[in-house]
Design an enzyme around this catalytic site. Structure first.
Site, PDB file in Angstrom:
ATOM      1  N   TYR A  52     -62.238  17.778  72.663  1.00  0.00           N
ATOM      2  CA  TYR A  52     -61.136  17.773  73.623  1.00  0.00           C
ATOM      3  C   TYR A  52     -60.722  16.335  73.891  1.00  0.00           C
ATOM      4  CZ  TYR A  52     -58.655  18.455  78.067  1.00  0.00           C
ATOM      5  OH  TYR A  52     -57.727  18.456  79.079  1.00  0.00           O
ATOM      6  N   ASP A  91     -63.063   8.811  70.818  1.00  0.00           N
ATOM      7  CA  ASP A  91     -62.821   9.258  72.187  1.00  0.00           C
ATOM      8  C   ASP A  91     -64.146   9.164  72.941  1.00  0.00           C
ATOM      9  OD1 ASP A  91     -62.462  10.583  74.585  1.00  0.00           O
ATOM     10  OD2 ASP A  91     -61.163  12.121  73.737  1.00  0.00           O
ATOM     11  N   LYS A 139     -63.712   7.803  82.924  1.00  0.00           N
ATOM     12  CA  LYS A 139     -64.843   8.245  83.742  1.00  0.00           C
ATOM     13  C   LYS A 139     -65.696   7.098  84.279  1.00  0.00           C
ATOM     14  CE  LYS A 139     -64.917  12.822  81.606  1.00  0.00           C
ATOM     15  NZ  LYS A 139     -64.292  13.591  82.694  1.00  0.00           N
TER      16      LYS A 139
END
Length: 440
Positions: free
Chosen positions: A150, A245, A278
């Site tokens: 994702y 990612d 994050k």
């Protein structure tokens, strides 16, 4: 911690009922709705350290940590102090600040593959911008991604596999026209032969390959070293950019991210671009994408690839991120965090074995995952063979015992520096009770 025996006769249920009248599904991000596991979502009232308390005052040991950012735990004193000071100076300026430069310098120092970077406000924004930049820098249109990975909810990335390597993806969300994903090719994670065939067919027109090196959205699945090595080789051979990612894994699995873990096994290994989020924001909305100077200089205002954001480099978020990076950079931090995570997984494995329940788990740094399977899956199709009903029993059994794990079997878990040996022991004991129920 005594079980909450009547969670549906609670303020959580009342809040969920109110929310559903105004917010689609009652939540502002789908997984929070408990749709996959059933039951009533817990509305968080406050959090501190390794715990949060819901609207009924029930305490939970928190293993999602805002889906990864809270690596220090909630409310770390040094981070709170930095944020409070920043708030007093101003919320947002729409102009550059010194702290943006300081955060960029810190990230570049810690991640060797990044020579320049751009700060943004979310992982989705960073991933979307990285794809645009890869296309602009290479002059190519096609991108390769992997099933189960994702990269945010940008249209071109909400796609499932087509019928073969010569065809491209189909949208997995309403509102995404087929022509938007016509250049997105979706392959099976850890499938080297398929990867080689895809590059043989499409290599000359591929702008980039984007991958979660440790996938956290099909629970916890590692890219094998041979697979990752081949990704790097094929991208180099065909002039495509390798995009990591690391929104989840960046500063979560190691100080240098997952790419530093692979560099131990693949000499000289580096991606061309990295997407981060994050942990670098410490819980505030902040993300980044970066890479080689030659690629990043293609961004406006220096180059022709446009990207912008009103709140990019927000002064409160950068203060939070800088304070977090300072703490996690202290000697021994990751060794301690990794040992805690390993103790949790080994404890859960021991209890499952004792109860005769199929179980396997894995971890890296402060990120972990487990499956009710005999062996660790290597791709999304294998993850999908997990028994949802059994996982739901485990989830609610732990929840009732004050342990909060991800409310979906496709999500990874996260350890923080604030978790104690007592927290781990309590978690393992609670899991042992639930495994006994699963074994009947």
């Amino acid at each position: 911690m005594a079980p909450n025996t009547s969670p549906d006769k609670s303020r959580n249920a009342a809040l969920f009922e109110r929310a559903r009248k105004l917010i689609p599904g009652g939540v502002n991000s789908p997984v929070r709705a408990f749709k996959a596991v059933g039951g009533t979502p817990r509305f968080v009232q406050r959090a501190q350290g390794a715990y949060f308390w819901d609207a009924d005052g029930q305490r939970y040991i928190d293993y999602i940590g805002s889906w990864g950012p809270m690596i220090l735990g909630h409310g770390h004193p040094a981070v709170v102090e930095a944020v409070q000071k920043a708030v007093l100076e101003g919320f947002s300026y729409g102009a550059p600040t010194e702290r943006e430069v300081e955060l960029a310098e810190e990230i570049v120092k810690l991640v060797p593959s990044i020579e320049m970077l751009r700060l943004v406000s979310s992982g989705t924004e960073a991933g979307m911008s990285a794809i645009r930049l890869a296309r602009g820098a290479t002059g190519r249109s096609k991108i390769i991604k992997f099933e189960g990975c994702y990269h945010g909810h940008a249209d071109a990335l909400l796609v499932k596999a087509g019928s073969g390597l010569a065809t491209f993806g189909n949208p997995t969300s309403a509102g995404v026209p087929p022509e938007v994903v016509q250049h997105t090719l979706v392959l099976e994670y850890n499938h080297i032969a398929q990867l080689e065939e895809a590059f043989a067919i499409h290599g000359s027109s591929t702008a980039c390959l984007i991958i979660e090196p440790i996938a956290g959205n099909m629970n916890f699945v590692r890219a094998s070293v041979p697979f990752m090595k081949r990704c790097r080789e094929l991208c180099t051979q065909h002039g495509a950019l390798l995009v990591f990612d690391e929104v989840m894994t960046g500063f979560r699995v190691a100080l240098g991210g997952a790419q530093s873990v692979y560099a131990k096994s693949i000499p000289g290994f580096q991606p061309d671009m990295t997407v981060m989020g994050k942990v670098i924001g410490g819980g505030m909305p902040l993300a980044a994408f970066g890479g080689t100077r030659a690629v990043m200089e293609q961004l406006a205002p220096q180059g022709p690839v446009y990207q912008a954001g009103t709140l990019s480099g927000n002064p409160v978020a950068t203060a939070c991120g800088l304070a977090t990076l300072k703490e996690i950079g202290k000697p021994g931090f990751y060794e301690d965090l990794g040992h805690k995570t390993q103790r949790l997984i080994s404890g859960l494995q021991a209890e499952a074995d004792k109860a005769g329940v199929d179980f396997c788990g894995d971890s890296e740094g402060g990120m972990f995952g487990f499956f009710l399977l005999k062996e660790l899956p290597q791709n999304y199709a294998k993850v999908m063979t997990t028994d949802n009903a059994r996982f739901n029993t485990l989830f609610h059994g732990l929840l009732d015992r004050g342990i909060y794990i991800a409310p979906a079997l496709y999500e990874a878990g996260f350890m923080s520096a604030a978790h104690t040996d007592a927290d781990i022991a309590e978690t393992v004991a609670a899991a042992g009770d639930v495994f006994k129920l699963l074994s009947k």
